[in-house]
Design a protein around this motif. Sequence first.
Motif, PDB file in Angstrom:
ATOM      1  N   THR A 485      13.121  10.583   9.735  1.00 22.56           N
ATOM      2  CA  THR A 485      11.651  10.770   9.511  1.00 22.56           C
ATOM      3  C   THR A 485      11.047   9.305   9.330  1.00 22.56           C
ATOM      4  OG1 THR A 485      12.174  12.970   8.428  1.00 22.56           O
ATOM      5  CG2 THR A 485       9.893  12.110   8.346  1.00 22.56           C
ATOM      6  N   VAL A 486      11.674   8.536   8.185  1.00 21.14           N
ATOM      7  CA  VAL A 486      11.110   7.317   7.766  1.00 21.14           C
ATOM      8  C   VAL A 486      11.275   6.380   8.960  1.00 21.14           C
ATOM      9  CG1 VAL A 486      11.117   5.508   5.998  1.00 21.14           C
ATOM     10  CG2 VAL A 486      11.610   7.983   5.331  1.00 21.14           C
ATOM     11  N   ALA A 487      12.458   6.203   9.541  1.00 19.38           N
ATOM     12  CA  ALA A 487      12.640   5.425  10.641  1.00 19.38           C
ATOM     13  C   ALA A 487      11.455   5.618  11.798  1.00 19.38           C
ATOM     14  CB  ALA A 487      13.862   5.590  11.350  1.00 19.38           C
ATOM     15  N   LEU A 488      11.177   6.789  12.228  1.00 17.20           N
ATOM     16  CA  LEU A 488      10.165   7.075  13.139  1.00 17.20           C
ATOM     17  C   LEU A 488       8.890   6.482  12.796  1.00 17.20           C
ATOM     18  CD1 LEU A 488       9.919   8.177  15.935  1.00 17.20           C
ATOM     19  CD2 LEU A 488       9.206  10.356  14.904  1.00 17.20           C
ATOM     20  N   ALA A 489       8.521   6.835  11.563  1.00 18.95           N
ATOM     21  CA  ALA A 489       7.332   6.152  10.839  1.00 18.95           C
ATOM     22  C   ALA A 489       7.296   4.772  11.160  1.00 18.95           C
ATOM     23  CB  ALA A 489       6.970   6.695   9.473  1.00 18.95           C
ATOM     24  N   ALA A 490       8.470   4.081  10.840  1.00 22.65           N
ATOM     25  CA  ALA A 490       8.549   2.489  10.728  1.00 22.65           C
ATOM     26  C   ALA A 490       8.157   2.209  12.108  1.00 22.65           C
ATOM     27  CB  ALA A 490       9.862   2.254  10.154  1.00 22.65           C
ATOM     28  N   ILE A 491       8.892   2.668  13.014  1.00 19.44           N
ATOM     29  CA  ILE A 491       8.660   2.186  14.562  1.00 19.44           C
ATOM     30  C   ILE A 491       7.290   2.569  14.929  1.00 19.44           C
ATOM     31  CG2 ILE A 491       9.322   2.900  17.086  1.00 19.44           C
ATOM     32  CD1 ILE A 491      12.220   3.572  15.661  1.00 19.44           C
ATOM     33  N   ASP A 509      13.020  -5.589   9.870  1.00 20.47           N
ATOM     34  CA  ASP A 509      13.212  -6.201   8.426  1.00 20.47           C
ATOM     35  C   ASP A 509      11.737  -5.667   7.939  1.00 20.47           C
ATOM     36  OD1 ASP A 509      15.826  -6.758   8.422  1.00 20.47           O
ATOM     37  OD2 ASP A 509      15.281  -8.701   8.775  1.00 20.47           O
ATOM     38  N   ARG A 510      10.774  -6.058   8.627  1.00 24.81           N
ATOM     39  CA  ARG A 510       9.428  -5.990   8.063  1.00 24.81           C
ATOM     40  C   ARG A 510       9.036  -4.483   8.162  1.00 24.81           C
ATOM     41  NH1 ARG A 510       4.170  -6.000   9.151  1.00 24.81           N
ATOM     42  NH2 ARG A 510       4.092  -6.490  11.358  1.00 24.81           N
ATOM     43  N   PHE A 511       9.309  -3.951   9.501  1.00 25.17           N
ATOM     44  CA  PHE A 511       8.677  -2.620   9.634  1.00 25.17           C
ATOM     45  C   PHE A 511       9.288  -1.324   8.694  1.00 25.17           C
ATOM     46  CE2 PHE A 511       7.515  -3.182  14.403  1.00 25.17           C
ATOM     47  CZ  PHE A 511       6.343  -4.035  14.238  1.00 25.17           C
ATOM     48  N   THR A 512      10.713  -1.748   8.522  1.00 24.75           N
ATOM     49  CA  THR A 512      11.287  -0.928   7.612  1.00 24.75           C
ATOM     50  C   THR A 512      10.952  -1.031   5.976  1.00 24.75           C
ATOM     51  OG1 THR A 512      13.395  -2.191   7.385  1.00 24.75           O
ATOM     52  CG2 THR A 512      13.292  -0.276   9.299  1.00 24.75           C
ATOM     53  N   SER A 513      10.277  -1.970   5.754  1.00 26.65           N
ATOM     54  CA  SER A 513      10.037  -2.215   4.118  1.00 26.65           C
ATOM     55  C   SER A 513       9.117  -0.979   3.652  1.00 26.65           C
ATOM     56  CB  SER A 513       9.261  -3.603   4.147  1.00 26.65           C
ATOM     57  OG  SER A 513       8.780  -3.828   2.842  1.00 26.65           O
ATOM     58  N   PHE A 514       9.473  -0.954   2.397  1.00 28.50           N
ATOM     59  CA  PHE A 514       8.762   0.236   1.906  1.00 28.50           C
ATOM     60  C   PHE A 514       7.388  -0.375   1.052  1.00 28.50           C
ATOM     61  CE2 PHE A 514      11.961   3.384   0.390  1.00 28.50           C
ATOM     62  CZ  PHE A 514      12.560   3.486   1.783  1.00 28.50           C
ATOM     63  N   GLU A 515       7.318  -1.723   1.233  1.00 28.53           N
ATOM     64  CA  GLU A 515       6.154  -2.536   0.734  1.00 28.53           C
ATOM     65  C   GLU A 515       5.358  -3.203   1.685  1.00 28.53           C
ATOM     66  OE1 GLU A 515       7.568  -5.032  -2.406  1.00 28.53           O
ATOM     67  OE2 GLU A 515       8.677  -3.015  -3.171  1.00 28.53           O
ATOM     68  N   LEU A 631      -1.820  12.296  13.177  1.00 33.85           N
ATOM     69  CA  LEU A 631      -2.537  12.053  14.341  1.00 33.85           C
ATOM     70  C   LEU A 631      -1.964  10.707  15.051  1.00 33.85           C
ATOM     71  CD1 LEU A 631      -6.344  12.233  13.419  1.00 33.85           C
ATOM     72  CD2 LEU A 631      -5.015  13.706  14.845  1.00 33.85           C
ATOM     73  N   LEU A 632      -1.135   9.984  14.095  1.00 35.83           N
ATOM     74  CA  LEU A 632      -0.246   8.990  14.777  1.00 35.83           C
ATOM     75  C   LEU A 632       0.845   9.289  15.201  1.00 35.83           C
ATOM     76  CD1 LEU A 632      -1.063   6.375  11.956  1.00 35.83           C
ATOM     77  CD2 LEU A 632      -2.089   6.544  14.115  1.00 35.83           C
ATOM     78  N   GLY A 633       1.454  10.463  15.042  1.00 37.18           N
ATOM     79  CA  GLY A 633       2.422  10.956  15.559  1.00 37.18           C
ATOM     80  C   GLY A 633       3.733  11.150  14.765  1.00 37.18           C
ATOM     81  N   PHE A 634       3.593  11.016  13.379  1.00 42.10           N
ATOM     82  CA  PHE A 634       4.839  11.131  12.492  1.00 42.10           C
ATOM     83  C   PHE A 634       4.571  11.831  11.414  1.00 42.10           C
ATOM     84  CE2 PHE A 634       3.402   7.750   9.664  1.00 42.10           C
ATOM     85  CZ  PHE A 634       2.787   6.940  10.297  1.00 42.10           C
ATOM     86  N   SER A 635       5.450  12.040  10.526  1.00 43.27           N
ATOM     87  CA  SER A 635       5.302  12.809   9.228  1.00 43.27           C
ATOM     88  C   SER A 635       6.066  12.640   8.072  1.00 43.27           C
ATOM     89  CB  SER A 635       5.871  14.551   9.573  1.00 43.27           C
ATOM     90  OG  SER A 635       7.116  14.121   9.559  1.00 43.27           O
ATOM     91  N   ALA A 636       5.715  12.816   6.846  1.00 43.71           N
ATOM     92  CA  ALA A 636       6.413  12.526   5.663  1.00 43.71           C
ATOM     93  C   ALA A 636       7.269  13.519   5.261  1.00 43.71           C
ATOM     94  CB  ALA A 636       5.299  12.120   4.718  1.00 43.71           C
ATOM     95  N   PRO A 637       8.477  12.889   4.542  1.00 41.15           N
ATOM     96  CA  PRO A 637       9.521  13.630   4.057  1.00 41.15           C
ATOM     97  C   PRO A 637       9.200  14.308   2.813  1.00 41.15           C
ATOM     98  CG  PRO A 637       9.864  11.434   3.652  1.00 41.15           C
ATOM     99  CD  PRO A 637       8.605  11.332   4.453  1.00 41.15           C
ATOM    100  N   GLU A 638       9.867  15.079   2.019  1.00 36.81           N
ATOM    101  CA  GLU A 638       9.522  15.521   0.777  1.00 36.81           C
ATOM    102  C   GLU A 638       9.708  14.579  -0.364  1.00 36.81           C
ATOM    103  OE1 GLU A 638       8.200  18.346  -0.869  1.00 36.81           O
ATOM    104  OE2 GLU A 638       7.554  18.383   1.353  1.00 36.81           O
TER     105      GLU A 638
END
Length: 640
Positions: A485-491, A509-515, A631-638
């Motif tokens: 889920t998070v990877a898809l959001a990153a991409i 590296d930048r796309f997968t950063s939590f900050e 609307l951007l096409g991704f979702s968040a985990p719990e």
Amino acid sequence: MESIFIKQGIVIRVLLEKWRNYGIIDEKMPDLGRNDLQRNAGEKKMKKILDLITAEITQAFVDCGYDAKYGKVTLSNRPDLCEYQCNGAMAAAKEYKKAPFMIADEVAAKLAEASMFSMAESVKPGFLNLKLDETFLASYVADMQADEGRFGCEKAENPKTIMIDYGGPNVAKPLHVGHLRSAIIGESIKRIGKFVGHKVIGDVHLGDWGLQMGLIITELKLRQPELVYFDENYEGEYPKEAPFTISELEEIYPTASKKSKEDEAYKEAAMQATYELQHGRKGYQALLSHILNVSVTDLKKNYENLNVSFELWKGESDAQPYIPAMVQKMKDDGFAYVSDGALVVDVKEDTDTKEIPPCMILKSDGASLYNTTDLATIVWREEDYDPDEIIYVVDKRQELHFVQVFRCARKTGLVKPETELKFLGFGTMNGKDGKPFKTRDGGVMRLEYLVSEIDNEMLKKITENQKAKENLGISEEEAKETAKTVALAAIKYGDLSNQASKDYIFDIDRFTSFEGNTGPYILYTIVRIKSILHKYHDLGKNADNSVITAAHSESEKNLMLELSKFNAVIEGAFTDTAPHKICSYIYDLANAFNSFYHETKIMSEEDETVQKSYIHLLELTKSVLETSIDLLGFSAPERM
Ligand code: ARG
């Protein structure tokens, strides 16, 4: 609407009165002159906050004897001084031959009583600096919350039928990163259009009509000449089962493609096979169906992993039956003529600054081209769907092709004059070296590999995060799901946060950063809110029978100010086909939330009423963020 208010009691009734005065709520009267079929009289309509402010300022200008046009308000470009500003007095000064400051002063004095503002101040040389009244802002935001699922975003009064041509994968060739952008951007535009209330139809427009088919047939014939598909005298039914699997198919194509580049006779054979296929050879058409089925099954799986789906799975081959009549008409109407043996339509215009070559309709051997297919596709789209608009989400290097196709379609009358044809050309996704994204060994990166590389990267981060937080009790299973889920959001966020037409650097590296300005950061914010809400409810508390009330701090007010922009942002993103506007909005919103969170003791707040207001604000922030990422096409985990 009424029932919500009854449930929420007297406070609401007072607020309702106030909103009505402000026009936040517009109780619509039956208006038979308008296309109001889907909106009942009395149903509420929520205006954009900037429009409300502009209306108030405009009125003040008019009351002071100035033209209404000077009342235009914009977001402040000095957020340290004010929230909104009006520069109208500067322009009015010329017309009224007065010092701008005098005009601004008069208007500011007029606004002194306006309950919409906590500050309406004139500053030299003649600006109006505005700050919203906290109660007004809170009522606006509370009303957004009452407008469940829409948060003040109106549906289009006159829904349009919009077709979006995106994805554009080529059958039998694996998806590569070049197809990623089309899928991501097209899907988001489709979702935004639907949210805004239009009928939007996504068509994958498969590349299923080229030489690649002949190549596969040729290679297959070489390997298994005994198959019935190659027997020209065969009269029976063809087998239901395809003579290859997807992995075989994916190996056959590159092999054949390589051979054809080295071996002239092989290429000839492939061209001949393509020709025969396109001219109705039965065995080859049966093979084409197999290739299509196997490919499409695989493509659907791939797109599903990307959270991308299509209403229509049409391809270039579906346009072929429309070609003969279309070509005949172009000839009959005198648009198409023979030039150097080929059939062409002139599409240059007087205002062109660069040369636009004629649109070639048929090659000298009578074969159709990419142009022809796209034109004939317009024919069936018009016939079957009568769209108001067709949007093509394709690599910007194909721009000339679309200029030719659109002009030709207009000139020859394939589309109604009012049908809009829009080319949304996107830039290249580059690697860190600034060159088109490649695998480590320099090949074209397959989409699946790219996605799984990022999945793994994400899993590593989530596992580390888990350890750092003394084990949240996330199972391996959940961690894997969450990583996806998070990877898809990153991409997707990494892609969509750039203006589509620009090239961008795909920086894992930048796309997968939590900050920073990343998808994971947005998700992290949502997860943080979810966790606070869980804690609150776990204490047996609830915030029913209350609403968001006036902000208690700057950071809380700032969060409300961000929230209140939602409807304007979505509308803008739709009008400009610009998902990046939603990205920058949710980045600002997430930042505003996190500042509020760091400065506010939410869980230990002793005043129950204040705490309830916080909880509602959190819920609204979460819903607005979740709606936006959908609307951007991704979702968040719990949790993550
Ligand atoms: N299959 C094409 C490619 O891979 C993209 C198709 C774009 N859509 C269109 N209607 N031409 O380049």
